[in-house]
Design a protein around this motif. Structure first.
Motif, PDB file in Angstrom:
ATOM      1  N   LYS A 171       0.458  -0.815  -1.644  1.00 15.35           N
ATOM      2  CA  LYS A 171       1.197  -1.105  -0.426  1.00 15.35           C
ATOM      3  C   LYS A 171       1.424   0.164   0.372  1.00 15.35           C
ATOM      4  N   ASP A 172       1.900   0.016   1.584  1.00 17.46           N
ATOM      5  CA  ASP A 172       2.199   1.164   2.446  1.00 17.46           C
ATOM      6  C   ASP A 172       3.511   1.798   1.985  1.00 17.46           C
ATOM      7  N   LEU A 173       3.428   3.032   1.521  1.00 22.83           N
ATOM      8  CA  LEU A 173       4.615   3.758   1.067  1.00 22.83           C
ATOM      9  C   LEU A 173       4.962   4.894   2.024  1.00 22.83           C
ATOM     10  N   SER A 174       4.498   4.812   3.260  1.00 14.11           N
ATOM     11  CA  SER A 174       4.741   5.872   4.245  1.00 14.11           C
ATOM     12  C   SER A 174       6.223   6.160   4.433  1.00 14.11           C
ATOM     13  N   GLU A 175       7.030   5.134   4.410  1.00 15.38           N
ATOM     14  CA  GLU A 175       8.479   5.314   4.638  1.00 15.38           C
ATOM     15  C   GLU A 175       9.129   6.171   3.566  1.00 15.38           C
ATOM     16  N   LYS A 224       7.498   8.305   1.666  1.00 11.31           N
ATOM     17  CA  LYS A 224       6.750   9.575   1.634  1.00 11.31           C
ATOM     18  C   LYS A 224       6.262   9.947   0.233  1.00 11.31           C
ATOM     19  N   TYR A 225       5.874   8.949  -0.549  1.00 11.06           N
ATOM     20  CA  TYR A 225       5.277   9.177  -1.856  1.00 11.06           C
ATOM     21  C   TYR A 225       3.907   8.530  -1.874  1.00 11.06           C
ATOM     22  N   LEU A 226       3.014   9.080  -2.691  1.00  8.87           N
ATOM     23  CA  LEU A 226       1.695   8.468  -2.856  1.00  8.87           C
ATOM     24  C   LEU A 226       1.733   7.384  -3.918  1.00  8.87           C
ATOM     25  N   GLY A 227       2.716   7.454  -4.799  1.00  7.59           N
ATOM     26  CA  GLY A 227       2.861   6.450  -5.831  1.00  7.59           C
ATOM     27  C   GLY A 227       4.242   6.505  -6.441  1.00  7.59           C
ATOM     28  N   LEU A 228       4.656   5.385  -7.004  1.00  6.58           N
ATOM     29  CA  LEU A 228       5.953   5.287  -7.672  1.00  6.58           C
ATOM     30  C   LEU A 228       5.771   4.528  -8.979  1.00  6.58           C
ATOM     31  N   ALA A 229       6.476   4.964 -10.013  1.00  7.55           N
ATOM     32  CA  ALA A 229       6.438   4.276 -11.302  1.00  7.55           C
ATOM     33  C   ALA A 229       7.857   3.884 -11.683  1.00  7.55           C
ATOM     34  N   TYR A 230       8.026   2.632 -12.054  1.00  5.16           N
ATOM     35  CA  TYR A 230       9.321   2.097 -12.465  1.00  5.16           C
ATOM     36  C   TYR A 230       9.246   1.777 -13.953  1.00  5.16           C
ATOM     37  N   GLN A 231       9.784   2.665 -14.763  1.00  4.86           N
ATOM     38  CA  GLN A 231       9.689   2.563 -16.213  1.00  4.86           C
ATOM     39  C   GLN A 231      10.256   1.242 -16.733  1.00  4.86           C
ATOM     40  N   LYS A 232      11.451   0.901 -16.320  1.00  2.00           N
ATOM     41  CA  LYS A 232      12.129  -0.290 -16.833  1.00  2.00           C
ATOM     42  C   LYS A 232      11.351  -1.574 -16.509  1.00  2.00           C
ATOM     43  N   ARG A 266       8.131  -1.707 -15.730  1.00  2.00           N
ATOM     44  CA  ARG A 266       6.702  -1.525 -16.007  1.00  2.00           C
ATOM     45  C   ARG A 266       5.875  -1.831 -14.757  1.00  2.00           C
ATOM     46  N   LYS A 267       6.286  -1.221 -13.676  1.00  2.00           N
ATOM     47  CA  LYS A 267       5.702  -1.505 -12.376  1.00  2.00           C
ATOM     48  C   LYS A 267       5.267  -0.204 -11.717  1.00  2.00           C
ATOM     49  N   ILE A 268       4.094  -0.247 -11.090  1.00  2.00           N
ATOM     50  CA  ILE A 268       3.578   0.894 -10.348  1.00  2.00           C
ATOM     51  C   ILE A 268       3.262   0.437  -8.929  1.00  2.00           C
ATOM     52  N   GLU A 269       3.614   1.269  -7.960  1.00  2.00           N
ATOM     53  CA  GLU A 269       3.251   1.036  -6.563  1.00  2.00           C
ATOM     54  C   GLU A 269       2.416   2.225  -6.109  1.00  2.00           C
ATOM     55  N   ILE A 270       1.273   1.948  -5.500  1.00  2.00           N
ATOM     56  CA  ILE A 270       0.361   2.981  -5.033  1.00  2.00           C
ATOM     57  C   ILE A 270       0.239   2.864  -3.523  1.00  2.00           C
TER      58      ILE A 270
END
Length: 91
Positions: free
Chosen positions: A20-24, A26-34, A36-40
């Motif tokens: 998805k668009d993570l421009s807002e 300002k990260y290229l990716g996010l990982a949510y440990q709890k 088990r989700k990744i957003e690129i």
């Protein structure tokens, strides 16, 4: 001898990956440990996308690693895969 998985490790088969668009944020990716989700971030070229995906997977798989170690490992792995001609195919 098989290593017994620690509690902090994540089964990536049960992971959700969203592009998805993570421009807002300002990260290229996010990982949510709890969760088990990744957003690129969708606005990356194929090589950056590969590196970011590996980077975020490493955060889920090995949460105790420092950010610098994750960066180095992801860069090394993505370089190897890139040289082997692994590419993202857009649908």
């Amino acid at each position: 001898m098989k290593r017994k998985p620690t509690k902090s490790r994540v089964d990536l088969r049960k992971m959700t990956l969203t592009v998805k668009d993570l421009s807002e944020v300002k990260y290229l990716g996010l990982a949510y440990q709890k969760d088990r989700k990744i957003e690129i971030h969708s606005g990356q070229n194929s090589q950056e996308f590969l590196d970011t995906t590996l980077h975020e997977c490493l955060h889920l798989m090995l949460p105790d690693l420092s950010e610098m170690r994750v960066i180095k490992m992801a860069n090394k792995l993505s370089s190897i895969l890139w040289r082997l001609n692994y590419r993202r195919i857009m649908k």
